[in-house]
Write a protein that holds these residues in place. Sequence first.
Motif, mmCIF file in Angstrom:
data_model
loop_
_atom_site.group_PDB
_atom_site.id
_atom_site.type_symbol
_atom_site.label_atom_id
_atom_site.label_comp_id
_atom_site.label_asym_id
_atom_site.label_seq_id
_atom_site.Cartn_x
_atom_site.Cartn_y
_atom_site.Cartn_z
ATOM 1 N N PHE A 145 106.287 35.289 43.373
ATOM 2 C CA PHE A 145 107.418 36.159 43.693
ATOM 3 C C PHE A 145 106.996 37.286 44.628
ATOM 4 O O PHE A 145 107.702 37.634 45.572
ATOM 5 C CB PHE A 145 108.081 36.747 42.434
ATOM 6 N N ARG A 146 105.815 37.862 44.373
ATOM 7 C CA ARG A 146 105.346 38.943 45.240
ATOM 8 C C ARG A 146 105.190 38.453 46.681
ATOM 9 O O ARG A 146 105.530 39.146 47.628
ATOM 10 C CB ARG A 146 103.988 39.495 44.754
ATOM 11 N N ALA A 147 104.612 37.247 46.818
ATOM 12 C CA ALA A 147 104.427 36.700 48.170
ATOM 13 C C ALA A 147 105.784 36.495 48.838
ATOM 14 O O ALA A 147 105.964 36.819 50.012
ATOM 15 C CB ALA A 147 103.662 35.383 48.096
ATOM 16 N N GLU A 148 106.736 36.011 48.070
ATOM 17 C CA GLU A 148 108.094 35.783 48.590
ATOM 18 C C GLU A 148 108.712 37.132 48.983
ATOM 19 O O GLU A 148 109.354 37.252 50.019
ATOM 20 C CB GLU A 148 108.931 35.100 47.503
ATOM 21 N N ALA A 149 108.478 38.165 48.146
ATOM 22 C CA ALA A 149 109.080 39.481 48.387
ATOM 23 C C ALA A 149 108.452 40.186 49.588
ATOM 24 O O ALA A 149 109.021 41.123 50.121
ATOM 25 C CB ALA A 149 108.961 40.355 47.140
ATOM 26 N N ILE A 150 107.261 39.731 49.994
ATOM 27 C CA ILE A 150 106.677 40.294 51.220
ATOM 28 C C ILE A 150 107.308 39.611 52.440
ATOM 29 O O ILE A 150 107.331 40.174 53.529
ATOM 30 C CB ILE A 150 105.135 40.116 51.220
ATOM 31 N N GLY A 151 107.812 38.403 52.229
ATOM 32 C CA GLY A 151 108.495 37.728 53.340
ATOM 33 C C GLY A 151 107.994 36.318 53.619
ATOM 34 O O GLY A 151 108.359 35.723 54.623
ATOM 35 N N TYR A 152 107.104 35.795 52.739
ATOM 36 C CA TYR A 152 106.581 34.445 52.967
ATOM 37 C C TYR A 152 107.433 33.415 52.234
ATOM 38 O O TYR A 152 107.738 33.605 51.054
ATOM 39 C CB TYR A 152 105.128 34.356 52.495
ATOM 40 N N ARG A 153 107.784 32.338 52.960
ATOM 41 C CA ARG A 153 108.577 31.283 52.320
ATOM 42 C C ARG A 153 107.655 30.402 51.481
ATOM 43 O O ARG A 153 106.964 29.526 52.024
ATOM 44 C CB ARG A 153 109.310 30.458 53.371
ATOM 45 N N ALA B 179 113.232 40.112 52.678
ATOM 46 C CA ALA B 179 112.025 40.852 53.075
ATOM 47 C C ALA B 179 111.898 40.852 54.589
ATOM 48 O O ALA B 179 111.600 41.882 55.195
ATOM 49 C CB ALA B 179 110.793 40.216 52.432
ATOM 50 N N ARG B 180 112.122 39.681 55.198
ATOM 51 C CA ARG B 180 111.980 39.602 56.660
ATOM 52 C C ARG B 180 113.060 40.409 57.379
ATOM 53 O O ARG B 180 112.877 40.802 58.528
ATOM 54 C CB ARG B 180 111.997 38.135 57.112
ATOM 55 N N PHE C 289 97.492 41.445 44.908
ATOM 56 C CA PHE C 289 96.813 40.166 44.733
ATOM 57 C C PHE C 289 95.365 40.460 44.367
ATOM 58 O O PHE C 289 94.566 40.856 45.207
ATOM 59 C CB PHE C 289 96.947 39.328 46.004
ATOM 60 N N VAL D 132 114.905 35.457 48.742
ATOM 61 C CA VAL D 132 114.071 36.671 48.667
ATOM 62 C C VAL D 132 113.305 36.902 49.969
ATOM 63 O O VAL D 132 113.291 38.013 50.521
ATOM 64 C CB VAL D 132 113.069 36.542 47.494
ATOM 65 N N SER D 133 112.674 35.833 50.496
ATOM 66 C CA SER D 133 111.825 36.017 51.683
ATOM 67 C C SER D 133 112.669 36.456 52.883
ATOM 68 O O SER D 133 112.198 37.224 53.722
ATOM 69 C CB SER D 133 111.050 34.739 51.999
#
Lengths: 352, 240
Positions: A216-224, B78-79, B92, B74-75
Amino acid sequence: MIVKLLSGDQPRSVLLTLLLLVTLVCLAGAPFLFDGVRALDTAARICIFIVLAASYDLLLGYGGIVSFAHTMFFGLGAYGVALASSHMGRGFDALLVGSVSGTVAAIILALLIGLFSLRVRAIFFAMITLAVASALAVLVSQFSGLTGGEDGLTYKIPRALTSANRMGEFMGTQISGKILNYYLVFTAALILFLLLLRIVNSPFGRVLQAIRENDFRAEAIGYRVIWYRTMATCLSAAVAALAGSLFAIWLRYVGPDTTLSFEIMLDILLMVVIGGMGTMYGAVIGATLFILAQTYLQNLMGSASEATSALPLVPDLLNPDRWLMWLGVLFILSVYFFPTGIVGRLRERRAS
Amino acid sequence: MSEPILSLRGLHTDIAQYHILQGVDLEVPRGQVTMLLGRNGVGKTTTLKSIMGQWSAKSGQILYDGQDITRLPVSARARAGIGFVPEDMGIFRDLTVEENMVLGCTTGPLDPARKDWLLSAFPALGTFWHSEAGNLSGGQKQMLSIARAMVEERKLYLIDEPTKGLAPAIVSTMAQALRELKAQGASILLVEQNFSVARALGDSAAVMDDGRVIWTGEMAELAANKDLQERLMGLSMETH
């Protein structure tokens, strides 16, 4: 130069560096350092399984994706070479066409599995991969006209890569096409391993690690997340298929037991876990130890059994027929003592 | 007055069988710090997570920068320029501080000027630049979490309790960094229990109770009115 080749991902432990160097030297010089066909065959298997385990580490260790379909991709690469060689006749063109088509088939299947199944929870994804892999194994067995069924396929590879091709002597060893074949396997395996090392140390690899830790964190940074997971599945499948092609070129035979069985899937899983997940070098150590134990533990136990013949019970316990039990004991002990894998443990020692 | 960067209209969100957000209406003006206040369990974190998409809104509308993002993944949110700093320090752990920061850059490489600013705001991150983030202390992890969200300029920052559980010295570092972000003209929606930080940073405030926004106004007005504080939140800011 070396650091660049390793993509900046150094072993970070003196003992690990030594182990890797010894493995590299032994594999690079195997035809000249060890006598006999069996030793050369073991070295070739180690090379191939290093790549196979490393490609699984990309998925499991870096992507946190549990898949049971890895042998399916391995098998696709192997059957690609086998079918092309059977239908096109012996020749390098058949090897190339077989490897490329096996790899493309693996990528397409991985893409389909990824897009349709990576949205579900990890356990369901694992179940889906298991089902697809089992289905493919059944199909291979059923379409015996094409695949040779349970008997598999035996085919001819270019004469230049067989023992019949004698090219003189070097350092007291007769150089034959078989040795050429070994170096084809060794070089391809080395290149594929370095390529995997490059992938996991690229920005793509970092995002994969981030997704493994907290999707979820990765998604929330903008990564699909779904795109990255699917890409990892495809890359890993492609490399596994190429390892399968190398295996087919080396063995000149493919069958369900040698490429598609669930037993091999478990072997790969153990190699990665014992070596150390998410390290790449763990695949080298895990695959080498595993193949050596699989090949030589029986002999070692035979000698130990004879040496202890005067004692009660011990020779029975060390009877070569019980090698699988001891292999199991070794695995339990290694997982118990090296919970982060051998590479993880060696790096911890350095850190402390 | 310009159009707000974010508007929530009648937002309802369920978590499992619980109806947490019961029609949240909220506006976050551009270039201002909006404090989201209220007692524990009234839905502040759920509001932020609904804006980010971690919890899907059951009904209602989320308008961001003139666009309806209620059903966006969500992504994509963010974008579109929303930076989210969760309460649980979503760093991380296996990656280094540097790798965490680089991951925060989704549109290009790490900008050296931005990096210099963040390392001067959070010097500890520079000291441990090549260390694994899992080895940092709690305060340093929180700094990294905030710095990663700030590593690229975002149109809107959603920050959930950045000073929770931190030592006073680190709280002031954190507050200073947020003040600098505010001075750059950022729009921020901030959930904060530390009232001195809230008072110092907030331009406007929204107080929640039972899954709804029950009061909105100037932060200064709320800070000055003890009766209002007691009535809205059951306690006075002076005592905290």
